[in-house]
Design a protein around this motif. Structure first.
Motif, PDB file in Angstrom:
ATOM      1  N   HIS A 127       0.713  -1.115  -0.029  1.00  0.00           N
ATOM      2  CA  HIS A 127      -0.041  -0.063   0.027  1.00  0.00           C
ATOM      3  C   HIS A 127       0.954   1.339  -0.087  1.00  0.00           C
ATOM      4  O   HIS A 127       0.436   2.254  -0.627  1.00  0.00           O
ATOM      5  CB  HIS A 127      -0.884  -0.002   1.055  1.00  0.00           C
ATOM      6  N   THR A 128       1.914   1.264   0.765  1.00  0.00           N
ATOM      7  CA  THR A 128       2.787   2.487   0.906  1.00  0.00           C
ATOM      8  C   THR A 128       3.559   2.727  -0.253  1.00  0.00           C
ATOM      9  O   THR A 128       3.663   3.870  -0.742  1.00  0.00           O
ATOM     10  CB  THR A 128       3.722   2.406   2.136  1.00  0.00           C
ATOM     11  N   SER A 129       4.149   1.753  -1.027  1.00  0.00           N
ATOM     12  CA  SER A 129       4.543   1.727  -2.291  1.00  0.00           C
ATOM     13  C   SER A 129       3.822   2.246  -3.487  1.00  0.00           C
ATOM     14  O   SER A 129       4.372   3.096  -4.451  1.00  0.00           O
ATOM     15  CB  SER A 129       5.298   0.409  -2.589  1.00  0.00           C
ATOM     16  N   LEU A 130       2.640   1.947  -3.369  1.00  0.00           N
ATOM     17  CA  LEU A 130       1.676   2.342  -4.474  1.00  0.00           C
ATOM     18  C   LEU A 130       1.217   4.078  -4.136  1.00  0.00           C
ATOM     19  O   LEU A 130       1.016   4.762  -5.070  1.00  0.00           O
ATOM     20  CB  LEU A 130       0.528   1.751  -4.420  1.00  0.00           C
ATOM     21  N   ILE A 131       1.411   4.264  -2.771  1.00  0.00           N
ATOM     22  CA  ILE A 131       1.341   5.776  -2.559  1.00  0.00           C
ATOM     23  C   ILE A 131       2.462   6.527  -3.043  1.00  0.00           C
ATOM     24  O   ILE A 131       2.368   7.836  -3.473  1.00  0.00           O
ATOM     25  CB  ILE A 131       0.999   5.930  -1.070  1.00  0.00           C
ATOM     26  N   LEU A 132       3.603   5.875  -2.885  1.00  0.00           N
ATOM     27  CA  LEU A 132       4.698   6.748  -3.415  1.00  0.00           C
ATOM     28  C   LEU A 132       4.828   6.842  -4.744  1.00  0.00           C
ATOM     29  O   LEU A 132       5.606   7.888  -4.974  1.00  0.00           O
ATOM     30  CB  LEU A 132       6.106   5.943  -2.932  1.00  0.00           C
ATOM     31  N   ARG A 133       4.126   6.246  -5.563  1.00  0.00           N
ATOM     32  CA  ARG A 133       4.298   6.588  -6.928  1.00  0.00           C
ATOM     33  C   ARG A 133       3.342   7.717  -7.383  1.00  0.00           C
ATOM     34  O   ARG A 133       3.425   8.103  -8.845  1.00  0.00           O
ATOM     35  CB  ARG A 133       3.767   5.113  -7.683  1.00  0.00           C
ATOM     36  N   LEU A 134       2.322   8.112  -6.569  1.00  0.00           N
ATOM     37  CA  LEU A 134       1.720   9.031  -6.977  1.00  0.00           C
ATOM     38  C   LEU A 134       2.228  10.419  -6.784  1.00  0.00           C
ATOM     39  O   LEU A 134       2.954  10.792  -5.748  1.00  0.00           O
ATOM     40  CB  LEU A 134       0.259   8.944  -6.133  1.00  0.00           C
ATOM     41  N   PRO A 135       1.794  11.599  -7.559  1.00  0.00           N
ATOM     42  CA  PRO A 135       2.010  12.946  -7.611  1.00  0.00           C
ATOM     43  C   PRO A 135       1.159  13.541  -6.766  1.00  0.00           C
ATOM     44  O   PRO A 135      -0.196  13.359  -6.513  1.00  0.00           O
ATOM     45  CB  PRO A 135       2.163  13.520  -8.737  1.00  0.00           C
TER      46      PRO A 135
END
Length: 313
Positions: free
Chosen positions: A158-166
């Motif tokens: 979940h955290t990794s998927l948030i990191l890809r967002l601007p």
């Protein structure tokens, strides 16, 4: 993507939109709940560590649950208390993601521990003669390590998927901590993949475990009905019903938050539901699972008597 759309240094936690007197009242009340949570779970951990008679699989799982509840509360409650005293508290981008990661990790591990504990009670009540053979220490350690590993890995996804967002503004989170759905609302990109993963994770970590817990307790219920003694049956029903209340409160609020249609649950209502995670479940767990137990009460009584005797001497 423009650079100024991706560089975010901090978020603002809006907390509760209340008047000064109400915030002060809630600060005192929540501080008391927080102290009870730390004290109750801390006492459970201390007693289990001190008394060798409590070094059994059931209390081994309870010690992990107590540790998770302490960590759970420490991750979100101090930030909320600070926000009640001084609204619109800033939190760094790294601190926000760390808080999200830890919250998800502890939520996942609690779900899995509740399943493991229900299975332990099922074996103890329905197969008492085979309990020692089934719940060996190797099995217990494997169950706990697997639960912790799955919880952290899922939170990391979940955290990794948030990191890809601007994130390009606004930077105000309408919550008292960095809850994942509230953080995703600030992203200026498509979050459908995040939402899909959250829903799939809910099926795996909420619906699946809840079904397993209900199966275990239904088997336990059948076994209780076969008990000849009326007192024994009432005592077993009381214990199981209280356990199921805690399980229902925890899983029910989580399912409503993450799987029910969002239009029916405004943001202020979501904050109230999250209070069950932050306060009520961690505070109730030691009372329901441990402090009502005769063995734990006996250990607490012996520890207090020993301390008072040493003071008198």
């Amino acid at each position: 993507m423009k650079k100024n759309q991706t560089v975010v240094t901090e978020f603002i936690l809006l907390g509760f939109p209340l008047g000064p007197r109400t915030r002060l009242l809630l600060f005192g009340l929540f501080s008391l709940f927080y102290a009870f949570t730390l004290l109750g779970n801390g006492v459970i951990l201390g007693l289990i560590c001190l008394d060798r008679r409590l070094h059994t699989p059931m209390y081994f799982f309870l010690s992990h649950l107590a540790f998770v509840d302490i960590a759970y509360a420490c991750n979100t409650v101090p930030q909320m208390l600070a926000n009640l005293l001084s609204p619109a508290q800033p939190i760094s981008f790294a601190g926000c993601l760390t808080q999200t990661f830890l919250f998800l990790s502890f939520a996942h591990i609690e779900c899995l521990l509740l399943v493991v504990m229900s299975y332990d009670r099922y074996v103890a009540i329905c197969h008492p003669l085979r309990y020692s053979a089934i719940m060996r220490w190797r099995v217990c350690n494997t169950l706990v390590i697997t639960s912790w590993t799955c919880a952290f890995l899922l939170a990391l996804v979940h955290t990794s998927l948030i990191l890809r967002l601007p994130f390009c503004g606004p930077h105000e989170i309408n919550h008292f901590f960095c809850e994942i759905l509230s953080v995703l609302k600030l992203a200026c990109a498509d979050t459908r993949l995040n939402q899909l993963v959250i829903f799939a994770a809910c099926v795996f970590i909420l619906v699946g475990p809840l079904c397993l817990v209900l199966v275990s307790y239904s088997r336990i219920l059948v076994a209780i009905l076969r008990i000849q003694s009326g007192d024994g049956r009432r005592k077993a029903f009381s214990t199981c019903s209280s356990h199921l209340c805690v399980v229902g409160l925890f899983f029910g609020s989580a399912i409503v938050m993450y799987m029910a249609p969002k239009s029916r649950h405004p943001e202020e209502q979501q904050k109230i539901l999250f209070l069950f995670y932050s306060f009520f479940n961690p505070m109730l767990n030691p009372l329901i699972y441990s402090l009502r137990n005769a063995e734990v009460k006996g250990t607490l009584r012996r520890t207090l008597c020993k301390d008072s005797h040493s003071l008198l001497v």
